[in-house]
Design a protein around this motif. Structure first.
Motif, PDB file in Angstrom:
ATOM      1  N   TRP A  31       0.845  -1.186   0.000  1.00 34.06           N
ATOM      2  CA  TRP A  31       0.000   0.000   0.000  1.00 34.06           C
ATOM      3  C   TRP A  31       0.885   1.243   0.000  1.00 34.06           C
ATOM      4  O   TRP A  31       2.092   1.178   0.275  1.00 34.06           O
ATOM      5  N   VAL A  90      -4.023   2.284  -5.225  1.00 38.92           N
ATOM      6  CA  VAL A  90      -4.987   1.319  -4.692  1.00 38.92           C
ATOM      7  C   VAL A  90      -4.939   1.364  -3.168  1.00 38.92           C
ATOM      8  O   VAL A  90      -3.876   1.191  -2.566  1.00 38.92           O
ATOM      9  N   GLU A  91      -6.077   1.602  -2.564  1.00 37.65           N
ATOM     10  CA  GLU A  91      -6.187   1.686  -1.103  1.00 37.65           C
ATOM     11  C   GLU A  91      -6.959   0.489  -0.576  1.00 37.65           C
ATOM     12  O   GLU A  91      -8.035   0.161  -1.076  1.00 37.65           O
ATOM     13  N   GLN A  92      -6.404  -0.205   0.433  1.00 34.61           N
ATOM     14  CA  GLN A  92      -7.139  -1.269   1.096  1.00 34.61           C
ATOM     15  C   GLN A  92      -8.051  -0.675   2.159  1.00 34.61           C
ATOM     16  O   GLN A  92      -7.639   0.213   2.909  1.00 34.61           O
ATOM     17  N   TYR A 124     -15.787   0.092   2.458  1.00 35.35           N
ATOM     18  CA  TYR A 124     -16.062  -0.285   1.068  1.00 35.35           C
ATOM     19  C   TYR A 124     -17.526  -0.043   0.714  1.00 35.35           C
ATOM     20  O   TYR A 124     -17.859   0.535  -0.315  1.00 35.35           O
ATOM     21  N   ASP A 139      -8.973  -7.269  -4.483  1.00 33.13           N
ATOM     22  CA  ASP A 139      -7.721  -7.713  -5.075  1.00 33.13           C
ATOM     23  C   ASP A 139      -7.643  -9.235  -5.033  1.00 33.13           C
ATOM     24  O   ASP A 139      -8.574  -9.906  -4.580  1.00 33.13           O
ATOM     25  N   THR A 185     -10.861  -3.051  -1.869  1.00 34.93           N
ATOM     26  CA  THR A 185      -9.974  -1.979  -2.324  1.00 34.93           C
ATOM     27  C   THR A 185     -10.775  -0.870  -3.001  1.00 34.93           C
ATOM     28  O   THR A 185     -11.861  -1.097  -3.534  1.00 34.93           O
ATOM     29  N   THR A 237      -9.674   2.154  -5.798  1.00 37.57           N
ATOM     30  CA  THR A 237      -8.617   2.684  -6.648  1.00 37.57           C
ATOM     31  C   THR A 237      -8.887   4.164  -6.919  1.00 37.57           C
ATOM     32  O   THR A 237      -9.968   4.518  -7.402  1.00 37.57           O
TER      33      THR A 237
END
Length: 494
Positions: free
Chosen positions: A221, A290-292, A298, A310, A316, A318
């Motif tokens: 990340w 890309v962020e978790q 979410y 992912d 994730t 983006t």
């Protein structure tokens, strides 16, 4: 148990000399949990992320029943379906002496998501097997309603305590149970053996170069680091590496202006795709980031980025950015991207780390047993004596006659006087328990909780009788091989 009973030769089952499974009609049923290393990595990370937040969030799993059952004694003793047998335990603990009961290193909790997506746990133990990778627990702690499917993100955490996994997380790969439980939801077969991958733990995150970041096959990340204006001047032309953030509406300038500060502006994927490449107003600002995120983040996200999962199963978002060149204003802050990777560590096979209890079958009833588990649920009257934080135990002799529980189609269970409540489901019943070595032989697992005197307090627990059919399922599970889910370097195995 009542159907498809296949006796085994008593001396034939041991960790060293297990014979190949017979080709006769099986008394067992099996389901895949998470056999692929890449998927197993994602399941382990799910529970370990944020310092074990998901582990701490979990609550005990409880059976879906309105009334606490009563155990009814059968009229005659249960007849074994074959010769008695057992396979010996292994241990990694030094022998100790204590007047109290020493808790086995092998016991812990299994964690999973139930059919409503809630974070749940049951109790379990590591057991001896030819591949040193088996966990014993209740069937209803693996199979949804005893049949058709298994729970998601199933892992075993030996020695669990307050969100900590001292010996790692072991992701379930393959699950085995009685044919009767899987097919008929029959709790005479309420047990399961689960072959797990090697243990897994997370080391501290590490900052790497962008090249290493792009090539890294594990978790990764971007994390921003605040820098000075002087540091920004040195790297501002490395698009995607540095940017600024300020207040108000500063004047737009060109990228070649001596005082130009670069802002990034989040845009939609469509706008990003149409943007040019280079240095200038509205051009692309490096690669998408890309962020978790958590499942709740979410679901709640309404921004310009695109949502997805992912290859590890993580949620994730983006983000896409374009450039905005401005004349610096007061209070402006400057940032540089840090490219971070998560280092995973392979801990080895479960049995090599914590040892494994022995397994016994076709033993006579009326044996002295010590039952372990993590009780947490309140009694029917609302009293809650257990927290579920630490394992508890009770001991005594099982009844000499089997019992019936009509609620769960039980015709032959063994019964023990014990006040442990829900959460202890799946905990082992150990005969011949050696308090010094902390080992014994699993001859049952907690299945049903009962209030036999009608005072709204749990006073008895019951277990499937470990007979020749259980030995047959155990024999089959013992042949399932598993291994590491990450490389020695800490990257993902595909």
């Amino acid at each position: 148990m009542k159907r498809l009973l296949i006796p085994l030769v008593s001396a034939g089952l041991s960790a060293a000399v297990l014979a190949a499974p017979a080709s006769a009609q099986p008394s067992w049923a099996s389901e895949n949990l998470t056999p692929k290393p890449a998927d197993a990595y994602g399941d382990a990370f799910f529970w370990l992320d944020a310092n074990g937040a998901a582990l701490r969030k979990a609550t005990q799993y409880t059976l879906d029943t309105k009334d606490v059952p009563k155990l009814v004694s059968a009229q005659s003793k249960t007849v074994p379906d074959g010769k008695p047998g057992m396979t010996g335990p292994t241990t990694t603990s030094k022998a100790t002496t204590s007047k109290n009961v020493n808790l086995p290193k092998t016991i812990g909790k299994v964690f999973f998501l139930d059919e409503q997506g809630r974070y749940r746990w049951c109790s379990a133990t590591s057991i001896q097997s030819r591949n040193r990778n088996l966990v014993a627990t209740a069937g209803h702690c693996v199979f949804e309603h005893g049949k058709d499917d298994t729970f998601d993100k199933w892992v075993f955490v030996p020695g669990y305590y307050q969100g900590k996994a001292p010996w790692g997380v072991y992701v379930g790969a393959y699950a085995f149970t009685a044919y009767d439980l899987d097919t008929y939801d029959d709790y005479d077969g309420d047990f399961a053996f689960v072959a797990v991958h090697n243990g897994f733990s997370l080391a501290p995150e590490r900052a790497v170069s962008r090249k290493e970041f792009n090539e890294w096959l594990g978790d990764k990340w971007m994390k921003p680091r605040e820098i000075t204006a002087q540091e920004f001047v040195k790297c501002k032309l490395n698009l995607g590496e540095c940017w600024s953030q300020g207040h108000g509406t500063p004047s737009l300038v060109g990228p070649d202006h001596p005082d130009a500060a670069l802002e990034r502006v989040e845009v939609s994927k469509a706008t990003y795709d149409r943007a040019g490449v280079g240095k200038g107003q509205g051009y692309k600002f490096g690669e998408p980031i890309v962020e978790q995120v958590t499942a709740n983040q979410y679901q709640a996200y309404k921004g310009l980025g695109t949502k997805g999962k992912d290859r590890l199963g993580n949620y994730t978002i983006t983000h896409y950015y374009t450039q905005k060149w401005v004349k610096p204003d007061s209070g402006r802050k400057y940032y540089q991207a840090q490219w971070m990777v998560g280092i995973a560590k392979d801990l080895g096979a479960l049995g090599d780390v914590v040892g494994g209890q022995g397994v016994a079958w076709n033993q006579p009833l009326g044996q002295s047993v010590t039952a372990f588990g993590y009780p947490s649920a309140p009694h029917p009257d609302g009293n809650k004596p257990y927290s579920g934080v630490t394992p508890k135990w009770c001991s005594g002799k099982t009844y000499t006659k089997s019992v019936q529980v009509n609620t769960f189609k039980v015709e032959t269970h063994q019964m023990l006087k014990c006040s442990m409540t829900g959460g202890a489901d799946g905990g082992p019943w150990l005969i011949k328990y050696n308090n010094s070595k902390r080992t014994g032989y699993v001859n049952g697992v907690t299945s049903v909780f009962a209030d036999n005197d009608g005072n709204n307090r749990i006073d008895h627990i019951s277990s499937a009788i470990f007979d020749g059919e259980v030995a047959d399922v155990y024999n089959k599970a013992s042949f399932k091989d598993t291994g590491a889910i990450v490389t020695p370097k800490g990257e993902l195995l595909t």
